[in-house]
Design a protein around this motif. Structure first.
Motif, PDB file in Angstrom:
ATOM      1  N   ARG A   1       0.816  -1.220   0.000  1.00 37.41           N
ATOM      2  CA  ARG A   1       0.000   0.000   0.000  1.00 37.41           C
ATOM      3  C   ARG A   1       0.851   1.272   0.000  1.00 37.41           C
ATOM      4  O   ARG A   1       0.335   2.368  -0.250  1.00 37.41           O
ATOM      5  N   SER A   2       2.131   1.132   0.285  1.00 38.63           N
ATOM      6  CA  SER A   2       3.010   2.302   0.372  1.00 38.63           C
ATOM      7  C   SER A   2       3.070   3.021  -0.977  1.00 38.63           C
ATOM      8  O   SER A   2       3.395   2.414  -1.998  1.00 38.63           O
ATOM      9  N   PRO A   3       2.775   4.336  -1.006  1.00 37.84           N
ATOM     10  CA  PRO A   3       2.713   5.066  -2.279  1.00 37.84           C
ATOM     11  C   PRO A   3       4.080   5.572  -2.718  1.00 37.84           C
ATOM     12  O   PRO A   3       5.098   5.335  -2.058  1.00 37.84           O
ATOM     13  N   LYS A   4       4.115   6.295  -3.832  1.00 39.45           N
ATOM     14  CA  LYS A   4       5.346   6.926  -4.291  1.00 39.45           C
ATOM     15  C   LYS A   4       5.853   7.900  -3.232  1.00 39.45           C
ATOM     16  O   LYS A   4       5.065   8.435  -2.444  1.00 39.45           O
TER      17      LYS A   4
ATOM     18  N   ASP B   1       1.687  11.153   0.526  1.00 35.54           N
ATOM     19  CA  ASP B   1       1.602  10.959   1.971  1.00 35.54           C
ATOM     20  C   ASP B   1       2.139   9.568   2.350  1.00 35.54           C
ATOM     21  O   ASP B   1       1.777   8.565   1.722  1.00 35.54           O
ATOM     22  N   GLN B   2       2.980   9.513   3.370  1.00 36.30           N
ATOM     23  CA  GLN B   2       3.692   8.280   3.705  1.00 36.30           C
ATOM     24  C   GLN B   2       3.151   7.588   4.965  1.00 36.30           C
ATOM     25  O   GLN B   2       3.877   6.829   5.619  1.00 36.30           O
ATOM     26  N   THR B   3       1.878   7.804   5.280  1.00 30.65           N
ATOM     27  CA  THR B   3       1.289   7.165   6.456  1.00 30.65           C
ATOM     28  C   THR B   3       1.387   5.644   6.364  1.00 30.65           C
ATOM     29  O   THR B   3       1.787   4.968   7.326  1.00 30.65           O
ATOM     30  N   ASP B   4       1.024   5.074   5.209  1.00 32.59           N
ATOM     31  CA  ASP B   4       1.078   3.623   5.053  1.00 32.59           C
ATOM     32  C   ASP B   4       2.512   3.110   5.059  1.00 32.59           C
ATOM     33  O   ASP B   4       2.763   1.972   5.485  1.00 32.59           O
ATOM     34  N   THR B   5       3.444   3.916   4.589  1.00 32.74           N
ATOM     35  CA  THR B   5       4.851   3.519   4.622  1.00 32.74           C
ATOM     36  C   THR B   5       5.328   3.361   6.056  1.00 32.74           C
ATOM     37  O   THR B   5       5.967   2.365   6.418  1.00 32.74           O
ATOM     38  N   ARG B   6       4.998   4.336   6.885  1.00 39.24           N
ATOM     39  CA  ARG B   6       5.401   4.265   8.307  1.00 39.24           C
ATOM     40  C   ARG B   6       4.705   3.095   9.008  1.00 39.24           C
ATOM     41  O   ARG B   6       5.307   2.418   9.847  1.00 39.24           O
TER      42      ARG B   6
END
Length: 269
Positions: free
Chosen positions: A123-126, A130-135
């Motif tokens: 789900r982590s975007p480019k 927004d990097q909420t899913d990355t974190r």
């Protein structure tokens, strides 16, 4: 001959679809369970999305009826894993979390925990979004690694975590660089300072050291006379930091040219 094979194939598909529709309308759960498991296994092995979608429809229908029964554990896992295999990375972690709450000691617990983290990874975007899913993905990967330090998916989980951290580093670096390029030099210096403190092992570290110096240099030469001397000296200090870590650095020629200009201007004071 070819026409005959084609007709036979179409008849088999029609019969298969007809049987599946009858199964959906049936009140009996045992045949639905057997069909769902068969479709799930075949769909996973063959990477057949059509079979997986059929399995999902059956699983969603029968899973509530098996809660508290021996088959319930298998069904909840299959439901989460079918979402995962279909690329539904929003429903998959929800179902896997539910699975872990219901069956924390299951043999499938490790795989469920890994696939929760993997879902957020996907789900982590480019980097520029927004990097909420990355974190969240990094957090979940760390939970997996802490819980299963010798686990089956440790190598892949570490690779995923590295990818995600680099993405966060790139975002922070590009924000600072954007300040530099748009001539907000004070903001650029502050952002590069934060970046260097937060990401000591980043592949963008050398560039950050250089652009911090360059931002300080350009801030100085565009300053009022009363502020220029102090800012020129500050820029020189940033060059010392760069040379300390990168004595043969990529940006050294540009830096030396700027330092020559700094020395010339300092002579006026």
């Amino acid at each position: 001959m070819k026409k005959g094979i084609l007709i036979l194939g179409l008849l088999m598909v029609t019969v298969s679809c007809s049987e599946y529709q009858k199964l959906l309308k049936s009140e009996e759960t045992a045949p639905k369970y057997a069909a769902a498991e068969k479709l799930y296994k075949e769909g996973e092995q063959e990477d057949n999305k059509k079979k997986l979608r059929k399995a999902l429809t059956l699983l969603e229908k029968i899973e509530p009826e098996f809660r508290g029964k021996p088959q319930g554990e298998r069904l909840v896992f299959m439901l989460g894993d079918t979402y995962y295999e279909l690329g539904d990375y929003f429903n998959a972690p929800f179902q896997f979390e539910r699975f872990l709450q219901l069956y924390p000691n299951s043999q499938k617990a490790e795989e469920a925990r890994y696939k929760i983290a993997s879902s957020f990874y996907h789900r982590s975007p480019k980097f520029n979004l927004d990097q909420t899913d990355t974190r969240k993905a990094i957090e979940e990967l760390q939970v997996y690694l802490n819980t299963y330090p010798e686990g089956e998916f440790v190598s892949t989980a570490n690779d995923m975590a590295t990818d995600l951290r680099i993405k966060l580093e790139k975002k922070a670096y590009e924000i600072a660089k954007q300040y530099h390029h748009t001539e907000f030099y004070k903001a650029a210096i502050a952002s590069f300072n934060n970046f260097l403190a937060d990401y000591p092992g980043s592949p963008f570290r050398e560039a950050a050291y250089y652009y911090r110096f360059d931002s300080a240099y350009k801030l100085a030469i565009n300053s009022f006379q009363v502020l220029m001397e102090e800012r020129l000296k500050s820029a020189k200090e940033y060059s010392v930091s760069y040379k300390k870590y990168y004595p043969q650095g990529e940006y050294l020629p540009q830096m030396e040219a700027s330092l020559n200009e700094i020395e010339k201007k300092l002579q006026n004071f």
